[in-house]
Design a protein around this motif. Structure first.
Motif, PDB file in Angstrom:
ATOM      1  N   ALA A  92      13.230  -4.182   9.011  1.00  0.00           N
ATOM      2  CA  ALA A  92      13.210  -3.078   9.022  1.00  0.00           C
ATOM      3  C   ALA A  92      12.578  -2.349   7.719  1.00  0.00           C
ATOM      4  N   LYS A  93      13.113  -2.738   6.721  1.00  0.00           N
ATOM      5  CA  LYS A  93      12.677  -2.203   5.489  1.00  0.00           C
ATOM      6  C   LYS A  93      11.303  -2.647   5.143  1.00  0.00           C
ATOM      7  N   LEU A  94      10.895  -3.818   5.358  1.00  0.00           N
ATOM      8  CA  LEU A  94       9.451  -4.273   5.342  1.00  0.00           C
ATOM      9  C   LEU A  94       8.583  -3.381   5.992  1.00  0.00           C
ATOM     10  N   PHE A  95       8.819  -3.150   7.172  1.00  0.00           N
ATOM     11  CA  PHE A  95       7.949  -2.358   8.077  1.00  0.00           C
ATOM     12  C   PHE A  95       7.997  -0.875   7.738  1.00  0.00           C
ATOM     13  N   ASP A  96       9.102  -0.372   6.981  1.00  0.00           N
ATOM     14  CA  ASP A  96       8.986   0.814   6.555  1.00  0.00           C
ATOM     15  C   ASP A  96       8.273   1.110   5.322  1.00  0.00           C
ATOM     16  N   LYS A  97       8.307   0.148   4.343  1.00  0.00           N
ATOM     17  CA  LYS A  97       7.580   0.431   3.038  1.00  0.00           C
ATOM     18  C   LYS A  97       6.238  -0.037   2.862  1.00  0.00           C
ATOM     19  N   SER A  98       5.993  -1.272   3.794  1.00  0.00           N
ATOM     20  CA  SER A  98       4.523  -2.000   3.507  1.00  0.00           C
ATOM     21  C   SER A  98       3.590  -1.213   3.766  1.00  0.00           C
ATOM     22  N   VAL A  99       2.323  -1.097   3.065  1.00  0.00           N
ATOM     23  CA  VAL A  99       1.078  -0.357   3.401  1.00  0.00           C
ATOM     24  C   VAL A  99       0.565  -1.025   4.574  1.00  0.00           C
ATOM     25  N   LEU A 100       0.889  -2.449   4.928  1.00  0.00           N
ATOM     26  CA  LEU A 100       0.214  -3.016   6.104  1.00  0.00           C
ATOM     27  C   LEU A 100       0.936  -2.914   7.368  1.00  0.00           C
ATOM     28  N   PRO A 112      -6.598   3.048  -4.399  1.00  0.00           N
ATOM     29  CA  PRO A 112      -5.932   1.786  -4.392  1.00  0.00           C
ATOM     30  C   PRO A 112      -5.613   1.494  -5.745  1.00  0.00           C
ATOM     31  N   LYS A 113      -4.071   1.014  -6.094  1.00  0.00           N
ATOM     32  CA  LYS A 113      -3.439   0.993  -7.308  1.00  0.00           C
ATOM     33  C   LYS A 113      -2.996  -0.379  -7.215  1.00  0.00           C
ATOM     34  N   ALA A 114      -3.113  -1.244  -8.365  1.00  0.00           N
ATOM     35  CA  ALA A 114      -2.698  -2.542  -8.506  1.00  0.00           C
ATOM     36  C   ALA A 114      -1.173  -2.750  -8.451  1.00  0.00           C
ATOM     37  N   LYS A 115      -0.386  -1.575  -8.896  1.00  0.00           N
ATOM     38  CA  LYS A 115       0.912  -1.577  -8.963  1.00  0.00           C
ATOM     39  C   LYS A 115       1.587  -1.687  -7.570  1.00  0.00           C
ATOM     40  N   THR A 116       1.034  -0.774  -6.982  1.00  0.00           N
ATOM     41  CA  THR A 116       1.322  -0.785  -5.579  1.00  0.00           C
ATOM     42  C   THR A 116       1.297  -2.237  -4.868  1.00  0.00           C
ATOM     43  N   LEU A 117       0.236  -2.504  -5.115  1.00  0.00           N
ATOM     44  CA  LEU A 117      -0.010  -3.930  -4.405  1.00  0.00           C
ATOM     45  C   LEU A 117       1.012  -4.952  -4.647  1.00  0.00           C
ATOM     46  N   LYS A 118       1.406  -5.016  -5.965  1.00  0.00           N
ATOM     47  CA  LYS A 118       2.313  -5.953  -6.772  1.00  0.00           C
ATOM     48  C   LYS A 118       3.718  -5.717  -6.177  1.00  0.00           C
ATOM     49  N   LYS A 119       3.984  -4.394  -5.836  1.00  0.00           N
ATOM     50  CA  LYS A 119       5.269  -4.299  -5.181  1.00  0.00           C
ATOM     51  C   LYS A 119       5.346  -4.383  -3.635  1.00  0.00           C
ATOM     52  N   ASP A 120       4.380  -4.492  -2.926  1.00  0.00           N
ATOM     53  CA  ASP A 120       4.212  -4.559  -1.513  1.00  0.00           C
ATOM     54  C   ASP A 120       5.122  -5.722  -0.822  1.00  0.00           C
ATOM     55  N   MET A 121       5.835  -5.300   0.030  1.00  0.00           N
ATOM     56  CA  MET A 121       6.622  -6.480   0.519  1.00  0.00           C
ATOM     57  C   MET A 121       5.752  -7.298   1.712  1.00  0.00           C
ATOM     58  N   GLY A 122       4.916  -6.602   2.273  1.00  0.00           N
ATOM     59  CA  GLY A 122       4.027  -7.373   3.239  1.00  0.00           C
ATOM     60  C   GLY A 122       3.212  -8.443   2.530  1.00  0.00           C
ATOM     61  N   ILE A 123       2.777  -8.360   1.323  1.00  0.00           N
ATOM     62  CA  ILE A 123       1.976  -9.070   0.709  1.00  0.00           C
ATOM     63  C   ILE A 123       2.612 -10.186   0.206  1.00  0.00           C
ATOM     64  N   ALA A 124       3.964  -9.780  -0.256  1.00  0.00           N
ATOM     65  CA  ALA A 124       4.763 -10.774  -0.847  1.00  0.00           C
ATOM     66  C   ALA A 124       5.316 -11.810   0.148  1.00  0.00           C
ATOM     67  N   LEU A 125       5.558 -11.314   1.083  1.00  0.00           N
ATOM     68  CA  LEU A 125       5.852 -12.357   2.567  1.00  0.00           C
ATOM     69  C   LEU A 125       4.877 -13.150   2.495  1.00  0.00           C
ATOM     70  N   GLY A 126       3.259 -12.867   2.638  1.00  0.00           N
ATOM     71  CA  GLY A 126       2.133 -13.539   2.815  1.00  0.00           C
ATOM     72  C   GLY A 126       2.196 -14.648   1.942  1.00  0.00           C
ATOM     73  N   GLU A 127       2.238 -14.183   0.665  1.00  0.00           N
ATOM     74  CA  GLU A 127       2.434 -15.244  -0.452  1.00  0.00           C
ATOM     75  C   GLU A 127       3.377 -16.177  -0.549  1.00  0.00           C
ATOM     76  N   GLY A 128       4.568 -15.690  -0.370  1.00  0.00           N
ATOM     77  CA  GLY A 128       5.721 -16.558  -0.205  1.00  0.00           C
ATOM     78  C   GLY A 128       5.542 -17.899   0.896  1.00  0.00           C
TER      79      GLY A 128
END
Length: 753
Positions: free
Chosen positions: A501-509, A522-538
């Motif tokens: 629920a938090k992921l889909f509320d916060k992620s730009v994806l 686009p901001k690099a800082k936003t990218l680093k904090k994005d939960m969707g991108i973090a999930l993909g990398e993990g």
């Protein structure tokens, strides 16, 4: 039937006692030619495979890299399976134009629909380059060094073969690194949808009938290859014209009889006929059940949302079909590996091999450690194989947002790298180059967003994310879980619904709108904090780790290579065929009924009467369209009825196929099309690992049913007029030549009604 997963084993055991086993390289058909003639073939080897003149190979295409298609007119008309074209049919569908439900037909070429990303590939030629590759290898090399050397010489050979041409090429390994062949291809990218029956015809029987006989499925669709005015490959353009092929298949509607000779040509994806008893046990106990468990849950989530909303049903139709196909495959494979005693059969081969090795000192020096290597390697892989399945099935390809996050994040990283380079340089040309690169990246991401979010339901994916990660967390031991999953489990106390629920509320994806808004600034800082991108990398890190078993992988690779060489040496009088690896193959056999179990007999063909017997318009898998029902009840079959007045729908034959052969032509002794292969049978679901000569069957659509649907049901007589229709049975005329086949059109006749 489409093979979505590939295994790395590449060898067949030996020349079978039955002609139907074997996926043969066209270049080497001379080794089988006398046997093929003895079973009824009326063509010369050159009429099947020829580099200098049109031959059967020139009518066969790799369709999208995952299926096979055949050219059936001199205007580049392609016939393949409905499930092979399903993604394209779905992509053109909407609630206003539901081609999945209603079907689609182009009654003139201007109505044909373009398909971005779809291609077909023709085989230009193949060549044995084994000696050239082996000359670069030696026994002192590690498996890693060996692989690197093979890659380097393979690239050199491929580059030489395509220099100065528009072709592409690759060198492929056969017999698990003991032989190597060069393949040169011509690829066309302007492929347009021409026709498809409604899913109630093309997928009749759905999951219930999948992999089953008897079958009543009109599993076909039609496309067309377009080229530039010179007949060369070109990107989509209104100026492109239908391709004039080197060869196309005439269509024979005289019918098939029990015992008739058949051939299948196509691009089978992978088989594992050389899998050892250790591998079979791992497949039964660990791998197959793990795939089924994850896909069970994935299908349940998708189905719930698809049943609630028509738009979601269309969005996820192709995705659901892909997941479902091999969900049932692994259920059947596990069952039949046990029922057909495949472990025992493999163990008997290994016992014979061990006895042969021990009888000679030189053999013991070369092959003496092979079986021990297998035992040691599988003892290690058994510990982690389930974790590897979950890393793929529940991880990187589980939630859609994970893979989207990986791709988006890495593409944006290229954007920020270009931005940094532009800031750090004073060279104006470099600045301009980087600026252009950044603009191209943004435009590409916007285009990809249109494609991705067109078929995306965020609520469904949120539910899927929670379910997939929860299953992963519960089923896999903590010491085999990715760090990210363990951290999320601890942080959210195992409540992955709260995390999702938090992921889909916060992620730009989470939506197209939020992604496009981000791309405006686009901001690099936003990218680093994005939960969707973090999930993909993990999840990708977990997937990579699951595929990197280091020394264990090397040990298995070496063991299979030596075992392969040893078996061929032990059975030096045998004519081996290589396992499938998505290269062109030919297999041959006969039409034939079979007895799957005590007191049960299956006839070699089905008829339209069976469609009505299965009809249940309350079950979406067994809906019969009203017009089709009218035609069947009136027996309005025209010239497509058999001598008993029946309309044949499907037939079976004992040719050797697997995933990737979907859409392959079934060809008679004269080189004419009589059907389209689309499935295998349940009782032989172990066949990718061990061919079951008594019961293994290919299930094919009878071309008479295909043409009946095109002409009588859809009224697309324009497509019928393109084809060369043959009405004479094989026995009634001599073998045809390729010149007669491809260069002459049949005189126009009035259709028999």
């Amino acid at each position: 039937m489409k093979k979505l997963l590939s295994f790395t084993l590449a060898l067949a055991l030996a020349l079978p006692a039955f002609a139907n086993e074997g996926m043969w390289l066209p270049l080497l058909l001379g080794r089988n030619y006398e046997d093929m003639k003895a079973h009824g073939l009326q063509l010369t080897p050159e009429q099947i495979y020829d580099v200098n003149n049109g031959s059967l190979k020139d009518a066969i295409v790799s369709f999208g890299g995952f299926c096979t298609g055949e050219i059936i007119s001199n205007e580049g008309l392609i016939l393949t399976n409905h499930h092979c074209g399903y993604g394209q049919i779905q992509s053109h569908s909407s609630t206003e134009h539901d081609y999945l439900t209603d079907g689609f037909w182009a009654y003139e070429k201007s109505q044909e629909l373009a398909n971005e990303g779809l291609f077909v590939r023709f085989l230009v030629r193949m060549e044995d380059v084994t000696n050239r590759v082996l000359n670069e290898l030696n026994d002192d090399m590690s498996e890693e060094e060996r692989a690197k050397a093979i890659s380097e010489i393979g690239k050199t050979i491929s580059d030489e073969a395509t220099d100065g041409t528009h072709y592409d090429a690759n060198v492929r390994s056969f017999f698990h690194g003991n032989e190597f062949y060069l393949f040169v291809y011509e690829t066309f990218n302007d492929i347009r949808l021409v026709g498809a029956p409604p899913s109630s015809v093309g997928k009749y029987g759905g999951d219930t009938d999948n992999w089953m006989w008897p079958r009543h499925t009109g599993d076909f669709s039609m496309f067309r290859v377009y080229a530039d005015k010179d007949g060369k490959p070109a990107q989509y353009s209104e100026d492109n014209v239908p391709l004039t092929p080197k060869h196309f298949l005439p269509v024979n509607i005289s019918g098939v009889q029990d015992g008739d000779y058949t051939m299948v040509m196509g691009y089978p994806g992978s088989t594992d006929r050389y899998l050892t008893s250790w591998g079979v046990k791992e497949q039964i106990d660990l791998y197959g059940p793990a795939v089924v468990r994850v896909r069970d849950l994935k299908l349940a989530v998708m189905k719930r949302y698809m049943e609630q909303d028509a738009a979601t049903r269309i969005q996820y139709a192709s995705k659901y079909a892909r997941v479902s196909n091999y969900w049932k495959y692994y259920i059947g494979q596990t069952e039949q590996l046990q029922s057909n005693h495949v472990y025992d059969k493999k163990k008997a081969i290994e016992d014979k091999f061990a006895k042969w090795v021990s009888a000679d000192a030189k053999r013991k020096a070369k092959y003496g450690e092979v079986l021990k290597m297998f035992a040691e390697a599988y003892a290690e892989t058994n510990k982690t194989v389930r974790a590897g399945v979950y890393a793929r099935e529940a991880g990187i390809t589980g939630p859609e947002i994970a893979l989207q996050g990986l791709r988006f994040g890495r593409t944006m990283q290229s954007y920020f790298n270009a931005a940094k380079a532009m800031e750090e340089t004073e060279d104006e040309d470099t600045k301009a180059e980087m600026k252009t690169s950044m603009e191209n990246i943004i435009n590409s991401l916007k285009a990809n967003a249109d494609e991705f979010y067109k078929d995306y339901n965020a609520k469904l994916d949120q539910d899927l994310t929670a379910n997939m990660l929860s299953l992963y967390y519960k089923d896999i031991p903590a010491d085999q879980q990715p760090e990210m999953l363990k951290e999320l489990g601890k942080k959210y106390k195992g409540d992955f619904g709260k995390y999702a629920a938090k992921l889909f509320d916060k992620s730009v994806l989470a939506s197209k709108e939020s992604l496009l808004e981000y791309l405006e600034d686009p901001k690099a800082k936003t990218l680093k904090k994005d939960m969707g991108i973090a999930l993909g990398e993990g999840m990708y890190a977990a997937y990579q780790a699951s595929n990197d078993n280091g020394d264990v992988d090397d040990k298995l690779e070496k063991a299979y290579r030596l075992f392969t060489a040893g078996l061929r040496e032990m059975n030096s009088d045998k004519n081996y065929y290589p396992d499938a690896n998505s290269t062109m193959r030919l297999t041959y056999g006969t039409v034939g009924s079979y007895d799957p179990r005590d007191a049960v007999h299956y006839n070699h063909y089905t008829t339209a009467e069976g469609i009505m017997e299965k009809k249940n318009n309350d079950d979406p898998e067994f809906v019969v369209p009203a017009h089709l029902e009218e035609l069947i009840k009136a027996k309005d079959y025209g010239r497509y009825a058999n001598e008993d007045g029946e309309l044949p729908v499907c037939f079976i034959h004992n040719t050797d196929i697997t995933g990737g052969n979907s859409g392959s032509p079934v060809i008679n002794a004269r080189g004419e099309l009589i059907g389209t292969a689309f499935d295998g049978n349940w009782e032989a679901m172990s066949g990718d690992i061990n061919f079951e000569s008594e019961i293994q069957r290919t299930i094919s659509v009878d071309v008479r049913y295909t043409l009946f649907i095109i002409e009588k049901y859809a009224g697309a007589k324009n497509l019928i007029a393109e084809m060369k229709i043959i009405t004479e049975p094989v026995a009634d005329s001599d073998a045809m030549t390729m010149e007669e086949d491809s260069s002459k059109e049949e005189p126009k006749k009035a259709a028999k009604m």
